[in-house]
Design a protein around this motif. Sequence first.
Motif, PDB file in Angstrom:
ATOM      1  N   VAL A 102       0.841  -1.203   0.000  1.00 16.39           N
ATOM      2  CA  VAL A 102       0.000   0.000   0.000  1.00 16.39           C
ATOM      3  C   VAL A 102       0.873   1.249   0.000  1.00 16.39           C
ATOM      4  CG1 VAL A 102      -1.797   1.298   1.233  1.00 16.39           C
ATOM      5  CG2 VAL A 102      -1.823  -1.204   1.287  1.00 16.39           C
ATOM      6  N   VAL A 103       0.501   2.192  -0.881  1.00 13.72           N
ATOM      7  CA  VAL A 103       1.024   3.552  -0.822  1.00 13.72           C
ATOM      8  C   VAL A 103      -0.152   4.387  -0.337  1.00 13.72           C
ATOM      9  CG1 VAL A 103       1.963   5.503  -2.101  1.00 13.72           C
ATOM     10  CG2 VAL A 103       2.634   3.162  -2.721  1.00 13.72           C
ATOM     11  N   ALA A 104      -0.043   4.922   0.880  1.00 12.00           N
ATOM     12  CA  ALA A 104      -1.137   5.673   1.489  1.00 12.00           C
ATOM     13  C   ALA A 104      -0.776   7.156   1.522  1.00 12.00           C
ATOM     14  CB  ALA A 104      -1.397   5.164   2.905  1.00 12.00           C
ATOM     15  N   VAL A 105      -1.699   7.994   1.083  1.00 12.13           N
ATOM     16  CA  VAL A 105      -1.502   9.439   1.057  1.00 12.13           C
ATOM     17  C   VAL A 105      -2.455  10.061   2.073  1.00 12.13           C
ATOM     18  CG1 VAL A 105      -1.572  11.531  -0.360  1.00 12.13           C
ATOM     19  CG2 VAL A 105      -0.894   9.339  -1.388  1.00 12.13           C
ATOM     20  N   GLU A 106      -1.902  10.879   2.971  1.00 12.70           N
ATOM     21  CA  GLU A 106      -2.706  11.546   3.995  1.00 12.70           C
ATOM     22  C   GLU A 106      -2.139  12.938   4.242  1.00 12.70           C
ATOM     23  OE1 GLU A 106      -5.235  12.944   6.326  1.00 12.70           O
ATOM     24  OE2 GLU A 106      -5.636  10.899   5.647  1.00 12.70           O
ATOM     25  N   ALA A 107      -3.000  13.951   4.225  1.00 14.15           N
ATOM     26  CA  ALA A 107      -2.565  15.331   4.406  1.00 14.15           C
ATOM     27  C   ALA A 107      -2.392  15.725   5.873  1.00 14.15           C
ATOM     28  CB  ALA A 107      -3.564  16.283   3.738  1.00 14.15           C
ATOM     29  N   ASN A 108      -3.114  15.077   6.772  1.00 14.58           N
ATOM     30  CA  ASN A 108      -3.088  15.461   8.188  1.00 14.58           C
ATOM     31  C   ASN A 108      -1.871  14.838   8.877  1.00 14.58           C
ATOM     32  OD1 ASN A 108      -3.525  15.682  10.980  1.00 14.58           O
ATOM     33  ND2 ASN A 108      -5.745  15.667  10.722  1.00 14.58           N
ATOM     34  N   PRO A 109      -0.897  15.669   9.294  1.00 12.49           N
ATOM     35  CA  PRO A 109       0.312  15.121   9.913  1.00 12.49           C
ATOM     36  C   PRO A 109       0.065  14.371  11.217  1.00 12.49           C
ATOM     37  CG  PRO A 109       0.313  17.523  10.027  1.00 12.49           C
ATOM     38  CD  PRO A 109      -0.865  17.121   9.186  1.00 12.49           C
ATOM     39  N   VAL A 110      -0.999  14.701  11.941  1.00 14.77           N
ATOM     40  CA  VAL A 110      -1.323  13.979  13.175  1.00 14.77           C
ATOM     41  C   VAL A 110      -1.762  12.553  12.843  1.00 14.77           C
ATOM     42  CG1 VAL A 110      -2.882  13.919  15.165  1.00 14.77           C
ATOM     43  CG2 VAL A 110      -1.888  16.089  14.433  1.00 14.77           C
ATOM     44  N   LEU A 111      -2.582  12.403  11.801  1.00 13.22           N
ATOM     45  CA  LEU A 111      -3.015  11.073  11.393  1.00 13.22           C
ATOM     46  C   LEU A 111      -1.849  10.264  10.827  1.00 13.22           C
ATOM     47  CD1 LEU A 111      -6.481  11.838   9.748  1.00 13.22           C
ATOM     48  CD2 LEU A 111      -6.008  11.002  12.060  1.00 13.22           C
ATOM     49  N   VAL A 112      -0.946  10.928  10.127  1.00 22.35           N
ATOM     50  CA  VAL A 112       0.239  10.246   9.592  1.00 22.35           C
ATOM     51  C   VAL A 112       1.089   9.698  10.736  1.00 22.35           C
ATOM     52  CG1 VAL A 112       2.425  10.586   8.375  1.00 22.35           C
ATOM     53  CG2 VAL A 112       0.307  11.490   7.418  1.00 22.35           C
ATOM     54  N   ALA A 113       1.316  10.504  11.769  1.00 17.47           N
ATOM     55  CA  ALA A 113       2.124  10.055  12.904  1.00 17.47           C
ATOM     56  C   ALA A 113       1.498   8.834  13.575  1.00 17.47           C
ATOM     57  CB  ALA A 113       2.298  11.193  13.916  1.00 17.47           C
ATOM     58  N   GLY A 114       0.185   8.851  13.748  1.00 17.37           N
ATOM     59  CA  GLY A 114      -0.502   7.698  14.340  1.00 17.37           C
ATOM     60  C   GLY A 114      -0.394   6.459  13.473  1.00 17.37           C
ATOM     61  N   ALA A 115      -0.526   6.639  12.162  1.00 12.71           N
ATOM     62  CA  ALA A 115      -0.430   5.506  11.234  1.00 12.71           C
ATOM     63  C   ALA A 115       0.986   4.949  11.187  1.00 12.71           C
ATOM     64  CB  ALA A 115      -0.882   5.927   9.846  1.00 12.71           C
ATOM     65  N   GLU A 116       1.979   5.804  11.274  1.00 13.04           N
ATOM     66  CA  GLU A 116       3.366   5.328  11.281  1.00 13.04           C
ATOM     67  C   GLU A 116       3.632   4.437  12.487  1.00 13.04           C
ATOM     68  OE1 GLU A 116       5.638   8.842   8.801  1.00 13.04           O
ATOM     69  OE2 GLU A 116       5.420   9.077  10.968  1.00 13.04           O
ATOM     70  N   GLU A 117       3.017   4.759  13.603  1.00  7.79           N
ATOM     71  CA  GLU A 117       3.144   3.922  14.795  1.00  7.79           C
ATOM     72  C   GLU A 117       2.322   2.636  14.642  1.00  7.79           C
ATOM     73  OE1 GLU A 117       1.903   4.300  19.444  1.00  7.79           O
ATOM     74  OE2 GLU A 117       2.874   6.038  18.525  1.00  7.79           O
ATOM     75  N   GLN A 118       1.075   2.776  14.207  1.00  3.81           N
ATOM     76  CA  GLN A 118       0.178   1.632  14.072  1.00  3.81           C
ATOM     77  C   GLN A 118       0.701   0.605  13.067  1.00  3.81           C
ATOM     78  OE1 GLN A 118      -3.751   2.772  12.777  1.00  3.81           O
ATOM     79  NE2 GLN A 118      -4.445   0.675  12.543  1.00  3.81           N
ATOM     80  N   PHE A 119       1.285   1.077  11.980  1.00  3.72           N
ATOM     81  CA  PHE A 119       1.716   0.192  10.893  1.00  3.72           C
ATOM     82  C   PHE A 119       3.236   0.090  10.787  1.00  3.72           C
ATOM     83  CE2 PHE A 119      -2.460   1.853   9.394  1.00  3.72           C
ATOM     84  CZ  PHE A 119      -3.155   0.644   9.372  1.00  3.72           C
ATOM     85  N   ALA A 120       3.930   0.266  11.894  1.00  2.00           N
ATOM     86  CA  ALA A 120       5.399   0.271  11.894  1.00  2.00           C
ATOM     87  C   ALA A 120       5.980  -0.985  11.259  1.00  2.00           C
ATOM     88  CB  ALA A 120       5.925   0.456  13.312  1.00  2.00           C
ATOM     89  N   SER A 121       5.405  -2.129  11.522  1.00  2.00           N
ATOM     90  CA  SER A 121       5.915  -3.384  10.978  1.00  2.00           C
ATOM     91  C   SER A 121       5.799  -3.421   9.449  1.00  2.00           C
ATOM     92  CB  SER A 121       5.165  -4.563  11.602  1.00  2.00           C
ATOM     93  OG  SER A 121       5.580  -5.775  11.020  1.00  2.00           O
ATOM     94  N   ALA A 122       4.657  -3.024   8.928  1.00  3.74           N
ATOM     95  CA  ALA A 122       4.448  -3.021   7.478  1.00  3.74           C
ATOM     96  C   ALA A 122       5.371  -2.015   6.794  1.00  3.74           C
ATOM     97  CB  ALA A 122       2.997  -2.713   7.152  1.00  3.74           C
ATOM     98  N   ILE A 123       5.639  -0.893   7.450  1.00  6.95           N
ATOM     99  CA  ILE A 123       6.571   0.093   6.903  1.00  6.95           C
ATOM    100  C   ILE A 123       7.977  -0.496   6.883  1.00  6.95           C
ATOM    101  CG2 ILE A 123       7.666   2.330   7.300  1.00  6.95           C
ATOM    102  CD1 ILE A 123       4.919   3.221   8.528  1.00  6.95           C
TER     103      ILE A 123
END
Length: 83
Positions: free
Chosen positions: A36-57
Amino acid sequence: MSLLGNKDGHPKSWIYDIGMHHGEDTDFYLQKGFGVVAVEANPVLVAGAEEQFASAIRNGRLKIVNAAIAAESGPVTFYVNKD
């Protein structure tokens, strides 16, 4: 046909999730074996997703792009509805 058939374990097929928000669709696609290539403009949501999906990243199955899509290139003002 397996989506994860490459010898390096990386997905053969990729999905673009435009407007990732809280990552519900991203999670669904990752569970199905897609990259998945996910695009999100909200930096707060990006930070949460980076933590939530750390393994996939880490394993190369997810790339999150913190950007807005606009009619013209360059800086944009991003507004968050607090309600």
